[in-house]
Design an enzyme around this catalytic site. Sequence first.
Site, PDB file in Angstrom:
ATOM      1  CE  LYS A 197      -2.192  -1.226   3.801  1.00 12.46           C
ATOM      2  NZ  LYS A 197      -1.508  -2.521   4.048  1.00 12.46           N
ATOM      3  NE  ARG A 222      -4.298  -1.446   9.814  1.00 11.21           N
ATOM      4  CZ  ARG A 222      -3.215  -0.834   9.318  1.00 11.21           C
ATOM      5  NH1 ARG A 222      -3.246   0.417   8.955  1.00 11.21           N
ATOM      6  NH2 ARG A 222      -2.099  -1.514   9.186  1.00 11.21           N
ATOM      7  NE  ARG A 273       7.316  -2.371   6.354  1.00 10.30           N
ATOM      8  CZ  ARG A 273       5.990  -2.297   6.499  1.00 10.30           C
ATOM      9  NH1 ARG A 273       5.242  -1.872   5.504  1.00 10.30           N
ATOM     10  NH2 ARG A 273       5.434  -2.686   7.617  1.00 10.30           N
ATOM     11  NE  ARG A 278       6.217  -0.208  10.231  1.00 11.79           N
ATOM     12  CZ  ARG A 278       5.027  -0.283   9.648  1.00 11.79           C
ATOM     13  NH1 ARG A 278       4.830   0.242   8.451  1.00 11.79           N
ATOM     14  NH2 ARG A 278       4.032  -0.892  10.252  1.00 11.79           N
ATOM     15  NE  ARG A 324       2.193  -4.878  11.444  1.00 13.03           N
ATOM     16  CZ  ARG A 324       3.337  -4.764  10.758  1.00 13.03           C
ATOM     17  NH1 ARG A 324       4.461  -5.264  11.252  1.00 13.03           N
ATOM     18  NH2 ARG A 324       3.351  -4.161   9.607  1.00 13.03           N
TER      19      ARG A 324
HETATM   20  P1  ADP Z   1       2.138  -1.938   3.206  1.00 16.63           P
HETATM   21  O1  ADP Z   1       2.174  -0.436   3.180  1.00 16.63           O
HETATM   22  O2  ADP Z   1       0.927  -2.503   2.522  1.00 16.63           O
HETATM   23  O3  ADP Z   1       2.347  -2.517   4.566  1.00 16.63           O
HETATM   24  P2  ADP Z   1       4.736  -1.705   1.863  1.00 16.63           P
HETATM   25  O4  ADP Z   1       4.475  -0.826   0.693  1.00 16.63           O
HETATM   26  O5  ADP Z   1       5.410  -1.126   3.044  1.00 16.63           O
HETATM   27  O6  ADP Z   1       3.366  -2.447   2.326  1.00 16.63           O
HETATM   28  O7  ADP Z   1       5.571  -2.962   1.341  1.00 16.63           O
HETATM   29  C1  ADP Z   1       6.047  -3.960   2.244  1.00 16.63           C
HETATM   30  C2  ADP Z   1       7.416  -4.448   1.792  1.00 16.63           C
HETATM   31  O8  ADP Z   1       7.281  -5.184   0.583  1.00 16.63           O
HETATM   32  C3  ADP Z   1       8.424  -3.316   1.499  1.00 16.63           C
HETATM   33  O9  ADP Z   1       9.693  -3.744   1.926  1.00 16.63           O
HETATM   34  C4  ADP Z   1       8.360  -3.163  -0.030  1.00 16.63           C
HETATM   35  O10 ADP Z   1       9.604  -2.716  -0.564  1.00 16.63           O
HETATM   36  C5  ADP Z   1       8.061  -4.600  -0.457  1.00 16.63           C
HETATM   37  N1  ADP Z   1       7.252  -4.657  -1.666  1.00 16.63           N
HETATM   38  C6  ADP Z   1       6.267  -3.820  -2.078  1.00 16.63           C
HETATM   39  N2  ADP Z   1       5.740  -4.210  -3.254  1.00 16.63           N
HETATM   40  C7  ADP Z   1       6.393  -5.363  -3.584  1.00 16.63           C
HETATM   41  C8  ADP Z   1       6.324  -6.269  -4.701  1.00 16.63           C
HETATM   42  N3  ADP Z   1       5.445  -6.079  -5.698  1.00 16.63           N
HETATM   43  N4  ADP Z   1       7.145  -7.329  -4.710  1.00 16.63           N
HETATM   44  C9  ADP Z   1       8.032  -7.531  -3.698  1.00 16.63           C
HETATM   45  N5  ADP Z   1       8.169  -6.723  -2.633  1.00 16.63           N
HETATM   46  C10 ADP Z   1       7.362  -5.646  -2.571  1.00 16.63           C
HETATM   47  P1  AMP Z   2       0.879   0.561   9.072  1.00 17.32           P
HETATM   48  O1  AMP Z   2       1.973   1.571   8.947  1.00 17.32           O
HETATM   49  O2  AMP Z   2      -0.298   0.855   8.189  1.00 17.32           O
HETATM   50  O3  AMP Z   2       1.385  -0.856   8.911  1.00 17.32           O
HETATM   51  O4  AMP Z   2       0.331   0.695  10.565  1.00 17.32           O
HETATM   52  C1  AMP Z   2       1.167   0.443  11.675  1.00 17.32           C
HETATM   53  C2  AMP Z   2       0.336   0.261  12.947  1.00 17.32           C
HETATM   54  O5  AMP Z   2      -0.371   1.493  13.237  1.00 17.32           O
HETATM   55  C3  AMP Z   2      -0.753  -0.798  12.883  1.00 17.32           C
HETATM   56  O6  AMP Z   2      -0.256  -2.099  13.179  1.00 17.32           O
HETATM   57  C4  AMP Z   2      -1.744  -0.295  13.937  1.00 17.32           C
HETATM   58  O7  AMP Z   2      -1.292  -0.581  15.252  1.00 17.32           O
HETATM   59  C5  AMP Z   2      -1.674   1.210  13.759  1.00 17.32           C
HETATM   60  N1  AMP Z   2      -2.671   1.691  12.776  1.00 17.32           N
HETATM   61  C6  AMP Z   2      -2.435   2.255  11.556  1.00 17.32           C
HETATM   62  N2  AMP Z   2      -3.572   2.564  10.935  1.00 17.32           N
HETATM   63  C7  AMP Z   2      -4.580   2.176  11.764  1.00 17.32           C
HETATM   64  C8  AMP Z   2      -6.000   2.202  11.687  1.00 17.32           C
HETATM   65  N3  AMP Z   2      -6.640   2.693  10.607  1.00 17.32           N
HETATM   66  N4  AMP Z   2      -6.702   1.709  12.729  1.00 17.32           N
HETATM   67  C9  AMP Z   2      -6.095   1.230  13.828  1.00 17.32           C
HETATM   68  N5  AMP Z   2      -4.760   1.151  13.963  1.00 17.32           N
HETATM   69  C10 AMP Z   2      -3.999   1.630  12.948  1.00 17.32           C
END
Ligand code: ADP
Ligand code: AMP
Length: 214
Positions: free
Chosen positions: A14, A89, A128, A161, A172
């Site tokens: 995302k 969410r 990541r 992170r 999660r």
């Molecule tokens: P989200 O925001 O949904 O948690 P991220 O955008 O942070 O996901 O992506 C999670 C991890 O996966 C990051 O390390 C990113 O670089 C990697 N990633 C994102 N898209 C892809 C893909 N299409 N293939 C492989 N790795 C990916």
């Molecule tokens: P993310 O960066 O989207 O992976 O979010 C990291 C953490 O923030 C999650 O595991 C939750 O603990 C909290 N969080 C982010 N967005 C929300 C949401 N919309 N509702 C509740 N918790 C959230």
Amino acid sequence: MLGIILLGPPGAGKGTQAKKISDEFAIPQISTGDMLREAVNNGTEMGKKAKSFMDQGGLVPDEVVIGIVKDRLQAKDCDKGFILDGFPRTIPQAQALDRVTNDLKKEIRVVLSLEVDEKELMERLCGRRTCAGCKAMYHVTFNPPKAEGKCDKCGTALMQRDDDKEETIKARLVNYKKMTEPLLQYYKGTGKIRSVMATGDIGRIYANIANILR
Ligand code: ADP
Ligand code: AMP
């Protein structure tokens, strides 16, 4: 008004895709996760409240995140559109968003559901890395920076992170299934949902998303 929701499990990409959409369509990425992490880092009251939930891989209470998004959507840069990344969410969050967008005369045009095999998510999240400066996203294997540990764009050190640890990731993913997956059904009823295969090349996935948005 191009209001977009990005739905998908943790690790679906995302944040990665939101940044690309934001660059091309010139609308802001609204990541509740980023905003909560900033509050935690700044030691605000809200940050203190949120931290324990985040550390355990749980969701922060609805009223806290709803308040953040409600404030954020009123900023001038959301006039032409916005990308919600990680919100809503839960069903109550989605219902609150309906009320807020209605009150603010804003519109969600499309809900992009990013689909990834569950077994790939753990690998993605464990590897990541995020730029501590400009927040660009990397992966140690799938999307590595040119110089190890350094951001390609600004040269700042990359960090991992706190919640990208195996045990927390598992929690999660369980919470996603229980609390967030029901949103797919919620949005199916609106006719706004579009499914996007989100495995494979990041640029190719983005090309599909951009086609939908155009
Ligand atoms: P989200 O925001 O949904 O948690 P991220 O955008 O942070 O996901 O992506 C999670 C991890 O996966 C990051 O390390 C990113 O670089 C990697 N990633 C994102 N898209 C892809 C893909 N299409 N293939 C492989 N790795 C990916
Ligand atoms: P993310 O960066 O989207 O992976 O979010 C990291 C953490 O923030 C999650 O595991 C939750 O603990 C909290 N969080 C982010 N967005 C929300 C949401 N919309 N509702 C509740 N918790 C959230």
